[in-house]
Design a protein around this motif. Structure first.
Motif, PDB file in Angstrom:
ATOM      1  N   LEU A   9       0.832  -1.199   0.000  1.00 64.07           N
ATOM      2  CA  LEU A   9       0.000   0.000   0.000  1.00 64.07           C
ATOM      3  C   LEU A   9       0.868   1.252   0.000  1.00 64.07           C
ATOM      4  CD1 LEU A   9      -2.952   1.094   0.233  1.00 64.07           C
ATOM      5  CD2 LEU A   9      -2.521   1.259   2.703  1.00 64.07           C
ATOM      6  N   SER A  36      -0.330   4.046  -2.512  1.00 69.15           N
ATOM      7  CA  SER A  36      -1.286   5.016  -1.982  1.00 69.15           C
ATOM      8  C   SER A  36      -0.700   6.420  -1.979  1.00 69.15           C
ATOM      9  CB  SER A  36      -1.694   4.630  -0.554  1.00 69.15           C
ATOM     10  OG  SER A  36      -2.519   5.626   0.009  1.00 69.15           O
ATOM     11  N   THR A  70      -2.358   8.729  -0.191  1.00 72.32           N
ATOM     12  CA  THR A  70      -2.933   9.342   1.024  1.00 72.32           C
ATOM     13  C   THR A  70      -2.548   8.608   2.300  1.00 72.32           C
ATOM     14  OG1 THR A  70      -4.953   8.005   0.795  1.00 72.32           O
ATOM     15  CG2 THR A  70      -4.927  10.187  -0.264  1.00 72.32           C
ATOM     16  N   LEU A  71      -1.629   7.665   2.217  1.00 74.46           N
ATOM     17  CA  LEU A  71      -1.274   6.880   3.400  1.00 74.46           C
ATOM     18  C   LEU A  71      -0.802   7.767   4.545  1.00 74.46           C
ATOM     19  CD1 LEU A  71      -0.865   4.138   4.769  1.00 74.46           C
ATOM     20  CD2 LEU A  71       1.430   4.051   3.747  1.00 74.46           C
ATOM     21  N   HIS A  77      -5.105   7.466   7.962  1.00 71.61           N
ATOM     22  CA  HIS A  77      -5.502   6.503   6.940  1.00 71.61           C
ATOM     23  C   HIS A  77      -6.114   5.263   7.590  1.00 71.61           C
ATOM     24  CE1 HIS A  77      -5.165   3.675   3.565  1.00 71.61           C
ATOM     25  NE2 HIS A  77      -5.051   4.738   2.774  1.00 71.61           N
ATOM     26  N   ALA A 121      -5.603   2.223   6.980  1.00 70.03           N
ATOM     27  CA  ALA A 121      -4.609   1.183   7.259  1.00 70.03           C
ATOM     28  C   ALA A 121      -3.957   1.402   8.619  1.00 70.03           C
ATOM     29  CB  ALA A 121      -3.545   1.173   6.155  1.00 70.03           C
ATOM     30  N   SER A 156      -5.193  -1.635  -2.530  1.00 70.21           N
ATOM     31  CA  SER A 156      -5.613  -0.247  -2.695  1.00 70.21           C
ATOM     32  C   SER A 156      -6.144   0.290  -1.373  1.00 70.21           C
ATOM     33  CB  SER A 156      -6.706  -0.141  -3.770  1.00 70.21           C
ATOM     34  OG  SER A 156      -7.906  -0.733  -3.295  1.00 70.21           O
ATOM     35  N   ASP A 157      -6.379   1.608  -1.346  1.00 73.85           N
ATOM     36  CA  ASP A 157      -6.931   2.230  -0.144  1.00 73.85           C
ATOM     37  C   ASP A 157      -8.273   1.602   0.225  1.00 73.85           C
ATOM     38  OD1 ASP A 157      -4.807   4.054   0.052  1.00 73.85           O
ATOM     39  OD2 ASP A 157      -5.773   5.428  -1.362  1.00 73.85           O
ATOM     40  N   LYS A 158      -9.085   1.287  -0.797  1.00 70.79           N
ATOM     41  CA  LYS A 158     -10.411   0.733  -0.524  1.00 70.79           C
ATOM     42  C   LYS A 158     -10.331  -0.631   0.149  1.00 70.79           C
ATOM     43  CE  LYS A 158     -12.952   3.238  -4.110  1.00 70.79           C
ATOM     44  NZ  LYS A 158     -13.815   3.125  -5.308  1.00 70.79           N
ATOM     45  N   PHE A 180      -8.167  -1.553   2.392  1.00 70.84           N
ATOM     46  CA  PHE A 180      -7.940  -1.326   3.825  1.00 70.84           C
ATOM     47  C   PHE A 180      -9.153  -0.667   4.487  1.00 70.84           C
ATOM     48  CE2 PHE A 180      -3.532  -2.344   3.047  1.00 70.84           C
ATOM     49  CZ  PHE A 180      -3.143  -2.904   4.255  1.00 70.84           C
ATOM     50  N   GLU A 181      -9.892   0.134   3.746  1.00 73.70           N
ATOM     51  CA  GLU A 181     -11.126   0.691   4.309  1.00 73.70           C
ATOM     52  C   GLU A 181     -12.113  -0.424   4.617  1.00 73.70           C
ATOM     53  OE1 GLU A 181     -12.441   3.501   1.463  1.00 73.70           O
ATOM     54  OE2 GLU A 181     -10.815   4.936   1.846  1.00 73.70           O
TER      55      GLU A 181
END
Length: 660
Positions: A322, A326, A328-329, A335, A337, A379-381, A383-384
């Motif tokens: 990630l 990413s 935006t981490l 974040h 994550a 991806s960010d999604k 981890f969301e």
């Protein structure tokens, strides 16, 4: 007086200043309450003067002076000395109990706050607060004696004063506690706080990495800036890497990470320090270093059980993948994550250090982590979604524990009624016998008769005729060995002993003692009486005090329920620290138990008066019902903790900055 002047000076000066303030404010509150009913200045002076004397006695204990010495002073005027004063004395005891029931929680919070303020000073406050209801009732006794009021006049005055006293005392206790709390908060801002809860780390303490760094920005952002500053001086390709080449590099690193995870034990070497890591842009290198810092810190975290350290270790590769993709981490908003890592670590701190990886919660977390590890392109999604799954797992675990505990609601309420009855009995007996020297009579009252009084309170209430009768019996028994009233009075009371013994036998039988146990209980008192009647000295007596520590037991008829409570006479107050007094359903706690074990779980329910708390294990059908008085003593033990969320991400970043 300014806050600076209040907190300055030597420890002894600070202690005396606090006592002076509290005494003045207490007497002012009493006078304002009394002025609503009493309009004669001399009566007001007598009332506040007696309250001041009791305050001075209760607050005068220093290290080296035993609690018995203080009790010998404080309760000496609350006893039922004369038969014709019995009704008034019992009315005082009942008023004390009603005031205590009404203001007790506010008084307990204030008393604990004052103890915190006095840490490190020569003054040690004992269990009975000098600002408490005993001082009020002593003041009323002093007023009656000073003005020579009849019992009828004094009883009428008690009835008129009760409501103003309740109102003014509760307001004073709350206001003064808030004032001291605000001053303590100011002290934390100016320097090291005077006191912290066992599970709370002082923001400015020497052991706090975040405090030592003295950052002007968030720890994670500070670490990111530190890494960027180091990379600033390194040579970079002119114009940076070609976009297609940079994308290929990311793909190659991801493939390498996947191979390491599939065929090796995770990633044993640092990506940031590798040849591939050296080709990363400064922003990607910063993200990689933050992730490696967090995972490395978690791997060594002593408060995390092995299964949870393994979970974060397994999460390392998905996090590094990630970090490569990413944007935006490391953004200002935390974040998903990083929040997920914090959630897992906070959950790990609440379970047993030797917990099994086969716990349902561990297996559930492993499933979530494995889903991330198997994602083809992270991806960010992803981890969301994973964070949502972790939060749902945590909430489901909490709700299941609370639901399992619902079956014990009636048991908890019944336990509270019995504990409150015992509290009333202990409080009343404390006021009756606090002046008495150690003797077989006092020992009998504390170890046996207190249970008779408690059963009366449970069955009939503390305003009943039965309650007054049992207290009067206690007073008559004490009077048989009271040599302060002259030989004539003593001779008359000795003549009552046979009738008194019958009353005592009846009371002990009522609470379920067998005939042989009744005689065993009464034998020391009867031996003392025999010597007294014969004019011989009292037999040698070795005090046998019941333990003031709570007792742990199991309810055979209630599978999975354990009970921790006091079963014997306990003198004085046992207040909860403010943080524990403010517990709510759903809070996570651990409580050290007398058998050496530790109960961990959620606060599942409170009894109506919050005098009994039910704690439910999050993973098993195990519950602990504990009285507030028992909990107040267990919080002194290091294994007893109130868990509040902390950020292992921030801890790791701060530690890295400190040691770089």
């Amino acid at each position: 007086m300014t806050q600076q002047s209040r907190s300055g000076g030597s420890p002894a000066e600070r202690a005396e200043a606090l006592l002076t303030r509290s005494r003045s404010r207490f007497l002012q509150a009493l006078r304002e309450a009394a002025e609503e009913v009493i309009h004669h200045p001399d009566w007001l002076d007598a009332f506040t003067g007696a309250a001041g004397e009791c305050f001075d006695e209760l607050s005068s204990q220093r290290p080296g002076r035993g609690p018995e010495d203080v009790r010998g002073l404080t309760a000496s005027r609350m006893n039922l000395v004369h038969d014709n004063e019995t009704d008034y004395s019992i009315a005082l005891i009942n008023l004390d109990q009603r005031l205590h029931d009404y203001c007790g929680r506010d008084l307990a919070a204030l008393h604990m706050r004052m103890r915190m303020q006095l840490i490190g000073t020569p003054l040690v406050l004992q269990d009975e607060s000098p600002l408490g209801t005993e001082s009020v009732c002593r003041a009323l006794r002093g007023l009656k004696e000073a003005e020579r009021l009849s019992a009828t006049e004094a009883l009428g005055l008690l009835q008129q004063l009760e409501e103003p006293l309740r109102r003014h005392l509760s307001g004073f206790y709350r206001a003064f506690e808030h004032e001291l709390a605000n001053e303590g908060l100011g002290a934390r801002v100016r320097g090291r706080p005077q006191h912290m809860e066992p599970d709370e780390e002082a923001p400015d303490s020497a052991d706090s990495p975040a405090a030592r760094v003295k950052l002007g920005v968030h720890p994670v952002d500070a670490l990111r800036l530190s890494v960027l500053a180091r990379h600033k001086g390194k040579p970079q390709p002119a114009g940076g890497l070609d976009r297609s080449l940079a994308s290929a590099l990311i793909d190659r690193i991801e493939a390498w990470l996947g191979e390491r995870q599939q065929y090796g034990a995770g990633v044993p070497v640092s990506l940031g320090a590798s040849e591939l890591g050296a080709l990363l842009s400064p922003t990607k290198a910063a993200a990689v270093e933050v992730i490696e810092t967090i995972c490395g810190y978690a791997a060594e975290a002593p408060r995390l059980p092995t299964p949870f350290r393994s979970l974060i270790a397994r999460l390392r590769v998905p996090l590094l993948r990630l970090a490569l993709r990413s944007e935006t981490l490391l953004a200002a908003e935390r974040h998903a994550a990083l929040r997920m890592v914090d959630q897992i670590a906070n959950l790990g701190r609440t379970v047993a250090p030797d917990c099994s990886p086969d716990l349902p919660v561990c297996r559930g977390l492993l499933t979530i982590v494995n889903t991330l590890a198997q994602a083809p392109r992270i991806s960010d999604k992803d981890f969301e979604a994973a964070l949502g799954a972790v939060e749902a797992l945590v909430l489901s675990r909490q709700r299941s524990a609370v639901a399992r505990a619902a079956a014990f609601k009636s048991e908890v309420e019944r336990m509270e009624r019995r504990d409150v009855a015992l509290q009333h009995a202990c409080r009343a007996l404390y006021l009756v016998i606090g002046h008495a020297k150690p003797s077989p009579v006092r020992n009998f009252l504390e170890n046996y008769w207190v249970h008779v009084i408690a059963k009366v309170a449970y069955r009939h209430g503390s305003d009943s005729a039965e309650w007054a009768t049992r207290l009067h019996t206690a007073n008559r028994l004490l009077a048989t060995v009271d040599d302060s009233q002259g030989a004539r009075s003593l001779k008359r009371r000795v003549a009552e002993i046979p009738y008194l013994i019958e009353e005592l036998k009846e009371g002990l039988g009522w609470v379920g003692l067998t005939e042989s146990r009744i005689w065993d209980a009464l034998a020391p008192c009867m031996a003392l009486h025999a010597n007294l009647i014969a004019g011989k000295p009292a037999p040698e007596f070795v005090p046998r005090r019941s333990s003031c520590r709570p007792t742990l037991s199991s309810r055979a008829e209630k599978s999975g329920l354990r009970v921790l409570k006091h079963k014997q006479y306990v003198p004085g107050e046992l207040p909860l620290p403010p943080a524990w007094a403010a517990l709510e359903v759903g809070d996570t706690v651990s409580v050290a138990l007398p058998d050496g074990s530790v109960m961990r779980g959620f606060v599942a329910q409170f009894a109506p008066l919050r005098q009994v708390i039910l704690i439910a294990d999050g993973d098993d059908n195990v519950q602990l019902a504990i009285t507030a008085r028992a909990l107040s003593q267990q919080v002194e033990l290091p294994e007893t903790q109130l868990f509040r969320p902390v950020s292992i991400v921030d801890e790791a970043a701060s530690s890295k900055l400190v040691h770089t």
